[in-house]
Write an enzyme that holds these catalytic residues in place. Structure first.
Site, PDB file in Angstrom:
ATOM      1  N   ALA A 128       0.919  -1.362   0.054  1.00  0.00           N
ATOM      2  CA  ALA A 128       0.107  -0.014   0.065  1.00  0.00           C
ATOM      3  C   ALA A 128       0.783   1.164  -0.001  1.00  0.00           C
ATOM      4  CB  ALA A 128      -1.006  -0.082   1.340  1.00  0.00           C
ATOM      5  N   SER A 158       1.128   3.505  -2.959  1.00  0.00           N
ATOM      6  CA  SER A 158       0.075   4.259  -3.495  1.00  0.00           C
ATOM      7  C   SER A 158      -0.462   5.263  -2.598  1.00  0.00           C
ATOM      8  CB  SER A 158      -1.213   3.418  -3.686  1.00  0.00           C
ATOM      9  OG  SER A 158      -0.930   2.567  -4.924  1.00  0.00           O
ATOM     10  N   PRO A 210      -4.819   5.880   1.198  1.00  0.00           N
ATOM     11  CA  PRO A 210      -4.182   5.495   2.492  1.00  0.00           C
ATOM     12  C   PRO A 210      -3.440   4.021   2.552  1.00  0.00           C
ATOM     13  CG  PRO A 210      -6.600   5.406   2.950  1.00  0.00           C
ATOM     14  CD  PRO A 210      -6.400   5.875   1.342  1.00  0.00           C
ATOM     15  N   ARG A 212      -1.705   0.328   7.840  1.00  0.00           N
ATOM     16  CA  ARG A 212      -1.162   0.220   9.178  1.00  0.00           C
ATOM     17  C   ARG A 212      -0.147   1.584   9.605  1.00  0.00           C
ATOM     18  NH1 ARG A 212      -0.965  -4.698   7.026  1.00  0.00           N
ATOM     19  NH2 ARG A 212      -2.320  -6.020   8.171  1.00  0.00           N
ATOM     20  N   GLN A 228       0.294  -6.382  -3.355  1.00  0.00           N
ATOM     21  CA  GLN A 228      -0.674  -6.704  -2.439  1.00  0.00           C
ATOM     22  C   GLN A 228      -1.769  -5.770  -2.819  1.00  0.00           C
ATOM     23  OE1 GLN A 228       1.277  -7.486   1.568  1.00  0.00           O
ATOM     24  NE2 GLN A 228       2.374  -6.416   0.612  1.00  0.00           N
ATOM     25  N   ASN A 229      -1.612  -4.830  -3.618  1.00  0.00           N
ATOM     26  CA  ASN A 229      -2.686  -3.692  -3.830  1.00  0.00           C
ATOM     27  C   ASN A 229      -3.865  -4.052  -4.544  1.00  0.00           C
ATOM     28  OD1 ASN A 229      -0.824  -2.573  -2.204  1.00  0.00           O
ATOM     29  ND2 ASN A 229      -0.001  -1.011  -3.885  1.00  0.00           N
ATOM     30  N   ILE A 230      -4.972  -3.605  -4.464  1.00  0.00           N
ATOM     31  CA  ILE A 230      -6.096  -3.792  -5.265  1.00  0.00           C
ATOM     32  C   ILE A 230      -6.647  -2.569  -6.099  1.00  0.00           C
ATOM     33  CG2 ILE A 230      -7.196  -5.611  -3.890  1.00  0.00           C
ATOM     34  CD1 ILE A 230      -9.070  -3.703  -2.574  1.00  0.00           C
ATOM     35  N   ASP A 231      -5.915  -1.486  -6.016  1.00  0.00           N
ATOM     36  CA  ASP A 231      -6.259  -0.243  -6.442  1.00  0.00           C
ATOM     37  C   ASP A 231      -6.004  -0.022  -8.111  1.00  0.00           C
ATOM     38  OD1 ASP A 231      -3.440   0.348  -6.980  1.00  0.00           O
ATOM     39  OD2 ASP A 231      -3.267   1.225  -5.219  1.00  0.00           O
ATOM     40  N   HIS A 291      -3.587 -10.249  -3.779  1.00  0.00           N
ATOM     41  CA  HIS A 291      -4.824  -9.915  -2.836  1.00  0.00           C
ATOM     42  C   HIS A 291      -5.759  -9.754  -3.664  1.00  0.00           C
ATOM     43  CE1 HIS A 291      -1.925  -9.387   0.733  1.00  0.00           C
ATOM     44  NE2 HIS A 291      -1.981 -10.488   0.719  1.00  0.00           N
ATOM     45  N   CYS A 298     -18.952 -13.568 -11.153  1.00  0.00           N
ATOM     46  CA  CYS A 298     -20.269 -14.421 -10.488  1.00  0.00           C
ATOM     47  C   CYS A 298     -19.643 -15.694  -9.741  1.00  0.00           C
ATOM     48  CB  CYS A 298     -20.989 -15.019 -11.591  1.00  0.00           C
ATOM     49  SG  CYS A 298     -22.283 -15.899 -10.831  1.00  0.00           S
ATOM     50  N   THR A 323       5.610  -1.684   1.740  1.00  0.00           N
ATOM     51  CA  THR A 323       4.877  -2.741   2.613  1.00  0.00           C
ATOM     52  C   THR A 323       5.589  -3.081   4.031  1.00  0.00           C
ATOM     53  OG1 THR A 323       4.214  -5.134   2.714  1.00  0.00           O
ATOM     54  CG2 THR A 323       6.031  -4.597   1.292  1.00  0.00           C
ATOM     55  N   SER A 324       4.687  -3.336   4.765  1.00  0.00           N
ATOM     56  CA  SER A 324       5.037  -3.525   6.254  1.00  0.00           C
ATOM     57  C   SER A 324       5.576  -5.182   6.281  1.00  0.00           C
ATOM     58  CB  SER A 324       3.888  -3.308   7.187  1.00  0.00           C
ATOM     59  OG  SER A 324       2.823  -4.179   6.790  1.00  0.00           O
ATOM     60  N   MET A 360       9.531   3.593   3.957  1.00  0.00           N
ATOM     61  CA  MET A 360       9.549   4.655   5.136  1.00  0.00           C
ATOM     62  C   MET A 360      10.172   3.971   6.307  1.00  0.00           C
ATOM     63  SD  MET A 360       8.292   7.488   3.887  1.00  0.00           S
ATOM     64  CE  MET A 360       7.589   8.490   5.014  1.00  0.00           C
TER      65      MET A 360
HETATM   66  P1  OAD Z   1       0.876  -1.472   5.454  1.00  0.00           P
HETATM   67  O1  OAD Z   1      -0.274  -0.458   5.685  1.00  0.00           O
HETATM   68  O2  OAD Z   1       0.702  -2.662   6.374  1.00  0.00           O
HETATM   69  O3  OAD Z   1       2.203  -1.062   5.256  1.00  0.00           O
HETATM   70  C1  OAD Z   1       2.510  -0.098   4.338  1.00  0.00           C
HETATM   71  C2  OAD Z   1       4.059   0.436   4.688  1.00  0.00           C
HETATM   72  O4  OAD Z   1       4.320   1.382   3.500  1.00  0.00           O
HETATM   73  C3  OAD Z   1       4.586   0.779   5.865  1.00  0.00           C
HETATM   74  O5  OAD Z   1       5.789   0.181   6.264  1.00  0.00           O
HETATM   75  C4  OAD Z   1       4.411   2.232   5.655  1.00  0.00           C
HETATM   76  O6  OAD Z   1       5.826   2.786   6.587  1.00  0.00           O
HETATM   77  C5  OAD Z   1       5.156   2.445   4.163  1.00  0.00           C
HETATM   78  N1  OAD Z   1       4.580   3.476   3.450  1.00  0.00           N
HETATM   79  C6  OAD Z   1       3.668   4.365   3.553  1.00  0.00           C
HETATM   80  N2  OAD Z   1       3.746   5.278   2.805  1.00  0.00           N
HETATM   81  C7  OAD Z   1       4.936   5.238   2.343  1.00  0.00           C
HETATM   82  C8  OAD Z   1       5.424   6.087   1.149  1.00  0.00           C
HETATM   83  N3  OAD Z   1       4.821   6.994   0.658  1.00  0.00           N
HETATM   84  N4  OAD Z   1       6.714   5.589   0.846  1.00  0.00           N
HETATM   85  C9  OAD Z   1       7.308   4.646   1.404  1.00  0.00           C
HETATM   86  N5  OAD Z   1       6.700   3.752   2.270  1.00  0.00           N
HETATM   87  C10 OAD Z   1       5.468   4.156   2.537  1.00  0.00           C
HETATM   88  O7  OAD Z   1       0.256  -2.032   3.818  1.00  0.00           O
HETATM   89  P2  OAD Z   1       0.414  -3.392   3.190  1.00  0.00           P
HETATM   90  O8  OAD Z   1       2.045  -4.052   3.661  1.00  0.00           O
HETATM   91  O9  OAD Z   1       0.360  -3.207   1.816  1.00  0.00           O
HETATM   92  O10 OAD Z   1      -4.691  -7.198   3.042  1.00  0.00           O
HETATM   93  O11 OAD Z   1      -0.596  -4.448   3.939  1.00  0.00           O
HETATM   94  C11 OAD Z   1      -0.723  -5.726   3.448  1.00  0.00           C
HETATM   95  C12 OAD Z   1      -2.033  -6.239   3.737  1.00  0.00           C
HETATM   96  O12 OAD Z   1      -2.591  -5.994   4.887  1.00  0.00           O
HETATM   97  C13 OAD Z   1      -2.886  -5.558   2.588  1.00  0.00           C
HETATM   98  O13 OAD Z   1      -2.773  -5.984   1.344  1.00  0.00           O
HETATM   99  C14 OAD Z   1      -4.419  -5.785   3.113  1.00  0.00           C
HETATM  100  C15 OAD Z   1      -3.985  -5.592   4.634  1.00  0.00           C
HETATM  101  O14 OAD Z   1      -4.713  -6.192   5.570  1.00  0.00           O
HETATM  102  C16 OAD Z   1      -5.891  -7.552   2.625  1.00  0.00           C
HETATM  103  O15 OAD Z   1      -6.673  -6.729   2.611  1.00  0.00           O
HETATM  104  C17 OAD Z   1      -6.162  -8.967   2.452  1.00  0.00           C
END
Ligand code: OAD
Length: 347
Positions: free
Chosen positions: A47, A50, A56, A59, A129-132, A149, A157, A228-229, A253
């Site tokens: 995420a 994006s 947003p 986490r 992992q993004n759906i956007d 994801h 359907c 990604t976290s 970050m």
């Molecule tokens: P997270 O929100 O867990 O992590 C986003 C990471 O990106 C964090 O480490 C932030 O510090 C970092 N970050 C945010 N903005 C940034 C930027 N502009 N530049 C660099 N880093 C940035 O998102 P995901 O890891 O994608 O699953 O979350 C994984 C999954 O958890 C998602 O696909 C979703 C969620 O629950 C489902 O819906 C199944």
């Protein structure tokens, strides 16, 4: 410790690989790419790539989605993506889908950097992992992408016998016009309903994720992990699927994906190791994904090309949006005119 390390390493097959980068920095990664020996790059993204488009992440404290779901009265934030909760209470998910529906956001510098990797023949695949759908908007195609994801791009359907595909435009108008309640998803499987191809917690990832991963990761020359976290499995464990010698660059970050249970301290792998004295292949570049990609592009001599691509593609999206708005305005003024005509006649 040395004895234990070598014993465990041999037993678990975790002996460290060859040191490929001449320096564990972004410069080192750029020199490796330019050397010509790095031919297969995999991007793993989340995420954070994006957020600069206005979507947003999940986490980040304060700004992440999970910190801002109070209005939906969920038992806990992740429930919005939990399949069992959704089946009983689909409304919060669809309310959120309306807020975040694709078509309202433009891909970022980071998305276009991946497009450049593709254009230069270096991108094996992007695991997202993004759906956007912003990877697709930026020019990656189905074959270049694993949407681990799921995606808003298609919907099917849910009846196993039917599986009819619905277009994104049709789905968009249904979601945005609040007609989703007509779908009666909670009555599944007794009615023939369609559904977005999104993977909820408690559901399997697409089969293609597993088949493609087995093919891609062993031959990867460089893994670039962005935004990604690395907290959600099985996606997060992909970082361990590249060979022991494959360099891994994190642009984020904060540092993520580091070894658990102290394994990294002993140099056993099992996660990213940026800082221990055993670190030999992992590089953390702490910045926004856009700044990190632009910095890497500059070191590669691609900066002007990337800036030009972003400008050109954003202008194209703006002009398409303007045309769509004009068309919609014309249609609505025509239908208002027709209504007025009708009422003139009746008067
Ligand atoms: P997270 O929100 O867990 O992590 C986003 C990471 O990106 C964090 O480490 C932030 O510090 C970092 N970050 C945010 N903005 C940034 C930027 N502009 N530049 C660099 N880093 C940035 O998102 P995901 O890891 O994608 O699953 O979350 C994984 C999954 O958890 C998602 O696909 C979703 C969620 O629950 C489902 O819906 C199944």
């Amino acid at each position: 410790v040395d004895f234990l390390r070598s014993l465990f390493s041999r037993t678990l097959g975790l002996s460290p690989g060859e040191k490929v980068l001449d320096e564990l920095t972004l410069d080192g990664v750029a020199r490796y790419i330019l050397s010509g020996t790095c031919k297969n790059i995999i991007c793993m993204v989340g995420a954070g790539i994006s957020t600069s488009a206005g979507i947003p992440d999940f986490r980040s404290p304060g700004t992440g989605l999970y910190a801002n779901l109070q209005k939906y009265n969920l038992p806990y934030p992740e429930a919005i993506f939990q399949i069992d909760y959704f089946k009983k209470h689909p409304e919060p998910f669809f309310a959120l889908a309306r807020e975040l529906y694709p078509g309202q956001f433009k891909p970022t510098v980071c998305h276009y950097f991946m497009r450049m990797l593709k254009d230069k023949g270096l991108l094996t695949r992007c695991y997202s992992q993004n759906i956007d759908t912003l990877e697709r908007v930026a020019g990656l195609e189905g074959e270049d992408l694993i949407e681990a994801h799921g995606t808003f791009h298609t919907s099917h359907c849910v009846s196993f016998l039917c599986r009819k595909e619905y277009s994104m435009d049709w789905m968009k108008s249904t979601v945005l016009n609040d007609e989703i309640s007509l779908l009666n998803y909670s009555h599944f499987p007794f009615v023939d309903v369609f559904f977005l191809d999104i993977v909820f917690f408690g559901e399997n990832l697409p089969a293609r994720f597993f088949t493609t991963m087995k093919m891609d990761f062993p031959r990867c020359d460089l893994l670039i992990i962005m935004g990604t976290s690395l907290q959600v499995q099985p996606f997060a464990s992909l970082v361990n699927r590249v060979s022991n010698s494959c360099p891994r660059l994190l642009i984020n970050m904060e540092k993520t994906g580091q070894s658990e249970f102290g394994m990294g301290l002993f140099g056993f792998g099992g996660g990213m190791d940026f800082d221990s004295d055993k670190a030999y292949r992992d590089v953390a570049y702490l910045s926004t994904c856009d700044d990190g990609c632009m910095a890497l592009a500059e070191l590669l001599g691609w900066k002007a090309e990337l800036e030009e691509m972003v400008k050109r593609e954003h202008a194209l999206i703006d002009s398409k949006d303007a045309k769509t708005k004009d068309k919609e305005a014309n249609q609505s003024s025509r239908s208002t005119g027709a209504e007025a005509g009708k009422s003139d006649k009746t008067e």
